[in-house]
Scaffold this motif. Structure first.
Motif, short mmCIF file in Angstrom:
data_model
loop_
_atom_site.label_atom_id
_atom_site.label_comp_id
_atom_site.label_asym_id
_atom_site.label_seq_id
_atom_site.Cartn_x
_atom_site.Cartn_y
_atom_site.Cartn_z
N ALA A 46 0.82 -1.22 0.00
CA ALA A 46 0.00 0.00 0.00
C ALA A 46 0.85 1.26 0.00
O ALA A 46 0.32 2.37 -0.19
CB ALA A 46 -0.93 0.01 1.20
N GLY A 47 2.16 1.15 0.22
CA GLY A 47 3.03 2.33 0.17
C GLY A 47 2.60 3.40 1.17
O GLY A 47 2.43 3.13 2.36
N ASP A 48 2.42 4.61 0.67
CA ASP A 48 2.05 5.74 1.52
C ASP A 48 0.63 5.60 2.09
O ASP A 48 0.25 6.36 2.99
CB ASP A 48 2.13 7.05 0.75
N LEU A 49 -0.13 4.66 1.57
CA LEU A 49 -1.51 4.47 2.03
C LEU A 49 -1.60 3.48 3.19
O LEU A 49 -2.70 3.23 3.70
CB LEU A 49 -2.37 3.96 0.86
N GLU A 50 -0.47 2.93 3.59
CA GLU A 50 -0.44 1.90 4.62
C GLU A 50 -1.15 2.34 5.90
O GLU A 50 -0.95 3.45 6.41
CB GLU A 50 1.01 1.53 4.93
N MET A 51 -2.02 1.45 6.40
CA MET A 51 -2.77 1.59 7.65
C MET A 51 -3.81 2.71 7.62
O MET A 51 -4.31 3.10 8.67
CB MET A 51 -1.84 1.75 8.85
N ARG A 52 -4.11 3.21 6.45
CA ARG A 52 -5.24 4.13 6.35
C ARG A 52 -6.53 3.33 6.18
O ARG A 52 -6.54 2.22 5.64
CB ARG A 52 -5.05 5.09 5.18
N ALA A 53 -7.63 3.91 6.65
CA ALA A 53 -8.92 3.23 6.57
C ALA A 53 -9.99 4.13 5.94
O ALA A 53 -11.17 3.83 6.02
CB ALA A 53 -9.38 2.79 7.96
N ASP A 54 -9.55 5.22 5.30
CA ASP A 54 -10.50 6.14 4.70
C ASP A 54 -10.80 5.76 3.25
O ASP A 54 -10.03 5.05 2.59
CB ASP A 54 -9.96 7.57 4.76
N GLU A 55 -11.91 6.25 2.76
CA GLU A 55 -12.37 5.89 1.43
C GLU A 55 -11.42 6.36 0.32
O GLU A 55 -11.21 5.66 -0.67
CB GLU A 55 -13.77 6.48 1.19
N ASP A 56 -10.83 7.53 0.49
CA ASP A 56 -9.93 8.04 -0.54
C ASP A 56 -8.71 7.13 -0.72
O ASP A 56 -8.29 6.86 -1.84
CB ASP A 56 -9.48 9.46 -0.19
N MET A 70 2.00 2.45 -7.14
CA MET A 70 1.21 2.75 -5.95
C MET A 70 1.86 3.95 -5.25
O MET A 70 3.11 4.02 -5.21
CB MET A 70 1.20 1.55 -5.01
N PRO A 71 1.10 4.91 -4.73
CA PRO A 71 1.71 6.07 -4.08
C PRO A 71 2.73 5.63 -3.02
O PRO A 71 2.38 4.98 -2.04
CB PRO A 71 0.52 6.78 -3.44
N GLY A 72 4.00 5.93 -3.26
CA GLY A 72 5.04 5.55 -2.32
C GLY A 72 5.33 4.07 -2.27
O GLY A 72 6.02 3.59 -1.35
N GLY A 73 4.84 3.31 -3.24
CA GLY A 73 4.99 1.87 -3.21
C GLY A 73 5.50 1.29 -4.52
O GLY A 73 6.14 1.96 -5.32
N GLU A 74 5.14 0.04 -4.77
CA GLU A 74 5.64 -0.68 -5.93
C GLU A 74 4.83 -0.39 -7.19
O GLU A 74 3.72 0.14 -7.13
CB GLU A 74 5.65 -2.19 -5.65
N SER A 75 5.41 -0.77 -8.31
CA SER A 75 4.72 -0.65 -9.60
C SER A 75 4.04 -1.96 -9.94
O SER A 75 4.31 -3.01 -9.31
CB SER A 75 5.72 -0.31 -10.71
N GLY A 76 3.20 -1.93 -10.95
CA GLY A 76 2.57 -3.16 -11.41
C GLY A 76 3.59 -4.14 -11.97
O GLY A 76 3.44 -5.36 -11.80
N THR A 77 4.61 -3.63 -12.62
CA THR A 77 5.67 -4.48 -13.14
C THR A 77 6.29 -5.29 -12.01
O THR A 77 6.48 -6.52 -12.12
CB THR A 77 6.77 -3.64 -13.82
N GLU A 78 6.60 -4.63 -10.92
CA GLU A 78 7.24 -5.29 -9.77
C GLU A 78 6.28 -6.27 -9.08
O GLU A 78 6.67 -7.40 -8.75
CB GLU A 78 7.71 -4.24 -8.78
N ALA A 79 5.05 -5.85 -8.87
CA ALA A 79 4.09 -6.68 -8.14
C ALA A 79 3.75 -7.96 -8.91
O ALA A 79 3.73 -9.05 -8.34
CB ALA A 79 2.82 -5.89 -7.86
N LEU A 80 3.46 -7.83 -10.20
CA LEU A 80 3.12 -9.00 -10.99
C LEU A 80 4.31 -9.92 -11.18
O LEU A 80 4.17 -11.15 -11.18
CB LEU A 80 2.54 -8.57 -12.33
N ALA A 81 5.50 -9.33 -11.33
CA ALA A 81 6.70 -10.14 -11.54
C ALA A 81 7.00 -11.02 -10.33
O ALA A 81 7.39 -12.19 -10.47
CB ALA A 81 7.90 -9.25 -11.85
N ARG A 82 6.83 -10.48 -9.14
CA ARG A 82 7.13 -11.29 -7.95
C ARG A 82 6.12 -12.42 -7.77
O ARG A 82 6.49 -13.53 -7.37
CB ARG A 82 7.27 -10.41 -6.71
N PHE A 83 4.85 -12.15 -8.08
CA PHE A 83 3.85 -13.22 -7.99
C PHE A 83 4.13 -14.27 -9.07
O PHE A 83 4.10 -15.48 -8.81
CB PHE A 83 2.44 -12.64 -8.16
N ASP A 84 4.44 -13.80 -10.28
CA ASP A 84 4.79 -14.71 -11.38
C ASP A 84 5.96 -15.62 -11.00
O ASP A 84 5.99 -16.79 -11.39
CB ASP A 84 5.19 -13.91 -12.63
#
Length: 233
Positions: free
Chosen positions: A85-95, A116-130
């Protein structure tokens, strides 16, 4: 190759609607422990040859009863942890939930350079799952392989990789705690989803738009439209 993509049991952060993706993360609630204990019975018909879990505590606790019942080792891999979640970590608001959800499903739609704001890219996220899926495939296990992972990671990866799952389908179909997505295929030939939380996935899915966010909030966005309220992570 047959893959069972299993979401972990309920956590306190699920109850509190927090975007909780960092390691090691919370354990399971009493309900989550009961859900984990029920997995061996629910999967009794599956010939599970190998079992993987992420580096987050909740997936390992979820996998433990299944591993004990089958007498197999849980292989811990960072690649199938939750989408950061990057910069969104531990937030619980709708935005925050909207930003997380919109970014994650943009990856499934092909915008993998998006970050992701302050986090990983789709390239990185999908590659690690792959990479974990490729490891499991290369091992040549004779039976089914089970991966205990996370709501966002499973839904986004399946929408990106299964030929018959559109972003809309993945967005509007929830995956409750210990819900299972079954896919078949290989890294080389591609993947077909056979079932999603007990529902048969058609050869070509209809394009849906609704989704509940990772923090369990109703979301609205230009890519996804109005959404139903339910947990994601």
């Amino acid at each position: 190759m047959r893959l069972l993509l299993i979401r972990h049991g309920q956590t306190p952060s699920n109850v509190g609607h927090f975007l909780d993706t960092a390691r090691p993360g919370p354990g399971l609630t009493d309900l989550g422990l009961r859900q984990a204990a029920a997995l061996p019975g629910a999967l009794a018909g599956e010939d599970i040859a190998a079992l993987y879990a992420s580096t987050l505590t909740r997936t390992q606790l979820t996998a433990a009863p299944l591993a004990a019942e089958r007498g197999i080792e849980v292989r811990i891999r960072d690649g199938i942890r939750e989408l950061s979640a990057g910069d969104l970590e531990m937030r619980a608001d709708e935005d925050a939930a909207r930003q997380y959800l919109t970014t994650a499903f943009a990856w499934s739609a092909g915008d993998i350079a998006r970050r992701m704001p302050g986090g990983e890219s789709g390239t990185e996220a999908l590659a690690r799952f792959d990479s974990v899926v490729a490891e499991a495939a290369a091992a040549g296990e004779p039976g089914t392989v089970a991966l205990v992972s996370h709501g966002a990671a499973i839904r986004v990866w399946t929408a990106a990789r299964a030929r018959n799952v559109t972003v809309g389908f993945a967005a509007e179909h929830r995956l409750d705690n210990t819900g299972v997505v079954v896919v078949e295929g290989s890294p080389d030939s591609g993947w077909t989803a056979l079932s999603w939380a007990g529902t048969v996935v058609p050869e070509v899915t209809a394009s849906g738009a609704a989704d509940g966010g990772p923090a369990g909030r109703t979301l609205w966005g230009p890519e996804l439209g109005p959404a139903a309220d339910h947990p994601f992570d």
